[in-house]
Design a protein around this motif. Structure first.
Motif, short mmCIF file in Angstrom:
data_model
loop_
_atom_site.label_atom_id
_atom_site.label_comp_id
_atom_site.label_asym_id
_atom_site.label_seq_id
_atom_site.Cartn_x
_atom_site.Cartn_y
_atom_site.Cartn_z
N MET A 110 -13.16 10.97 -17.68
CA MET A 110 -11.83 11.31 -18.21
C MET A 110 -10.76 10.70 -17.32
SD MET A 110 -10.10 15.12 -18.75
CE MET A 110 -10.88 15.54 -20.32
N ASP A 111 -9.74 10.10 -17.97
CA ASP A 111 -8.57 9.62 -17.25
C ASP A 111 -7.62 10.79 -17.00
OD1 ASP A 111 -9.39 6.94 -17.33
OD2 ASP A 111 -8.45 6.61 -19.28
N PHE A 112 -6.74 10.60 -16.02
CA PHE A 112 -5.74 11.62 -15.73
C PHE A 112 -4.36 10.98 -15.64
CE2 PHE A 112 -9.58 13.74 -14.59
CZ PHE A 112 -9.35 15.06 -14.93
N GLY A 113 -3.37 11.67 -16.21
CA GLY A 113 -2.00 11.20 -16.18
C GLY A 113 -1.07 12.28 -15.68
N VAL A 114 0.14 11.87 -15.34
CA VAL A 114 1.18 12.81 -14.95
C VAL A 114 2.42 12.50 -15.76
CG1 VAL A 114 1.89 11.36 -13.00
CG2 VAL A 114 2.49 13.79 -13.01
N VAL A 115 3.03 13.53 -16.33
CA VAL A 115 4.24 13.39 -17.16
C VAL A 115 5.42 13.93 -16.37
CG1 VAL A 115 5.29 13.80 -19.41
CG2 VAL A 115 2.79 13.84 -19.19
N LEU A 116 6.45 13.09 -16.19
CA LEU A 116 7.60 13.45 -15.37
C LEU A 116 8.88 13.41 -16.20
CD1 LEU A 116 6.63 11.11 -12.40
CD2 LEU A 116 6.27 13.59 -12.51
N GLN A 117 9.83 14.23 -15.83
CA GLN A 117 11.19 14.09 -16.34
C GLN A 117 11.95 13.15 -15.41
OE1 GLN A 117 12.57 18.12 -16.48
NE2 GLN A 117 12.04 18.39 -18.62
N THR A 118 12.81 12.34 -16.00
CA THR A 118 13.57 11.39 -15.18
C THR A 118 14.86 12.04 -14.67
OG1 THR A 118 14.50 10.43 -17.21
CG2 THR A 118 12.58 9.34 -16.23
N ASP A 119 14.70 13.19 -14.01
CA ASP A 119 15.82 13.83 -13.34
C ASP A 119 16.26 12.98 -12.15
OD1 ASP A 119 16.16 16.30 -14.80
OD2 ASP A 119 14.24 16.94 -13.95
N PRO A 120 17.55 12.94 -11.86
CA PRO A 120 17.98 12.28 -10.62
C PRO A 120 17.52 13.10 -9.42
CG PRO A 120 19.85 13.33 -11.73
CD PRO A 120 18.69 13.42 -12.66
#
Length: 333
Positions: A1-11
């Motif tokens: 299984m691959d793993f990812g991370v989802v981020l908000q582009t907050d300053p």
């Protein structure tokens, strides 16, 4: 299984780049961001820095849409980054929620989404394509490759996803709903004469590693509100028991009274108070490391190719480290 991370582009944007670099070091393969240019900073500018700061990570939006940018601009962005960094982009796309509604537009139709996916993929991979009754082509993009993964919940969207896209993004980690949606996508692929096993399946949800379940729930309750926006659209279209949409997905929004996009993807806003604890426990992955491993193995058994963590809570570094140091290695053993 691959793993990812989802981020908000907050300053500051450099924090997003820093987290992406940290995630790759810990074994994450994918770096995603929200794409909602009014609520947060412009993600496509940040992608070039994420790619520059990493060596293998694949980056892209979770998710973009056909409405806020011209499709040729989106395609050129991906093809240019692929030329610079070696085919390390992915295009997650849907009809549009926050990015569209915040600027006063409704999400685009599935017909528009279908056409946009074709144009973006054709151009980004160097093929000639018909767009706006004109033939378009990026002659410099012949070596570019990109997967276009479609986010979907409802029956018609799932059918389009299986029929036309390279893969499926399910934005929740409930095994029962995952089984229903993945089956629908694969069935549509088979009906379209495609290989169902060739579809790339990504499940994305908040993950929080720790022992204080009550605190984890409060930090992740926002996610049930975000999913509720899409569920409300489904209920409006099909009814709360219509067209085969499982009640496991629709029942919980009965108490929903609205949504404040200023708190989109953020903990501590009362517009998500309607979300019950049961939904948070089903949609997210909470608890100790053994609980995470059990859920991940269940999803993997369904054919899920990637689990992507929505990293929007007060223990970002701790959760990344727990996954990188123990959970990801255990999944690979």
């Amino acid at each position: 299984m691959d793993f990812g991370v989802v981020l908000q582009t907050d300053p500051p944007a450099w924090r997003v780049v820093e987290l992406a670099k940290q995630a790759e070091t810990l074994g994450f393969n994918y770096g995603w961001t929200f794409d909602s240019h009014v609520l947060w900073q412009e993600p496509y500018v940040i992608y070039s820095q994420m790619l520059s700061a990493t060596n293998r990570m694949v980056v892209g939006p979770m998710v973009t849409n056909p409405g806020t940018r011209d499709w040729t601009v989106t395609a050129s962005l991906f093809a240019t980054l692929n030329d610079m960094f070696g085919n390390r982009t992915v295009c997650g796309i849907g009809r549009g929620d926050s990015a569209m509604r915040v600027i006063g537009h409704k999400p685009r139709s599935l017909a528009t989404l279908s056409e946009a996916m074709r144009v973006i993929k054709d151009l980004a991979e160097g093929r000639k394509t018909l767009y706006n009754d004109t033939q378009q082509h990026f002659p410099w993009a012949g070596e570019s490759e990109i997967k276009v993964l479609m986010a979907a919940y409802g029956p018609k969207a799932l059918h389009l996803c299986g029929s036309e896209s390279d893969g499926f993004i399910l934005q929740l980690a409930d095994p029962a709903i995952a089984e229903w949606t993945i089956s629908a996508v694969r069935r549509a692929a088979e009906e379209a004469g495609r290989d169902p096993d060739s579809l790339y399946i990504c499940v994305a949800a908040p993950a929080y590693v720790g022992d204080n379940i009550e605190h984890q729930r409060e930090q992740c309750r926002w996610f049930g509100g975000m999913v509720g926006n899409h569920v409300a659209d489904l209920v409006g279209r099909y009814g709360d028991q219509g067209a085969g949409v499982p009640q496991a997905l629709t029942d919980y929004i009965a108490g929903r009274e609205g949504y404040d996009y200023s708190g989109h993807g953020k903990a501590g806003h009362d517009h998500t108070d309607f979300v019950p604890d049961e939904i948070i426990d089903r949609f997210c992955i909470l608890g100790d490391e053994d609980a995470h491993l059990a859920r991940l193995r269940e999803l993997e058994s369904m054919g899920v190719d990637q689990f992507a963590i929505y990293l929007m809570h007060d223990q970002k570094d701790e959760t990344l480290n727990a996954y990188g140091q123990r959970i990801i290695p255990a999944m690979g053993s």
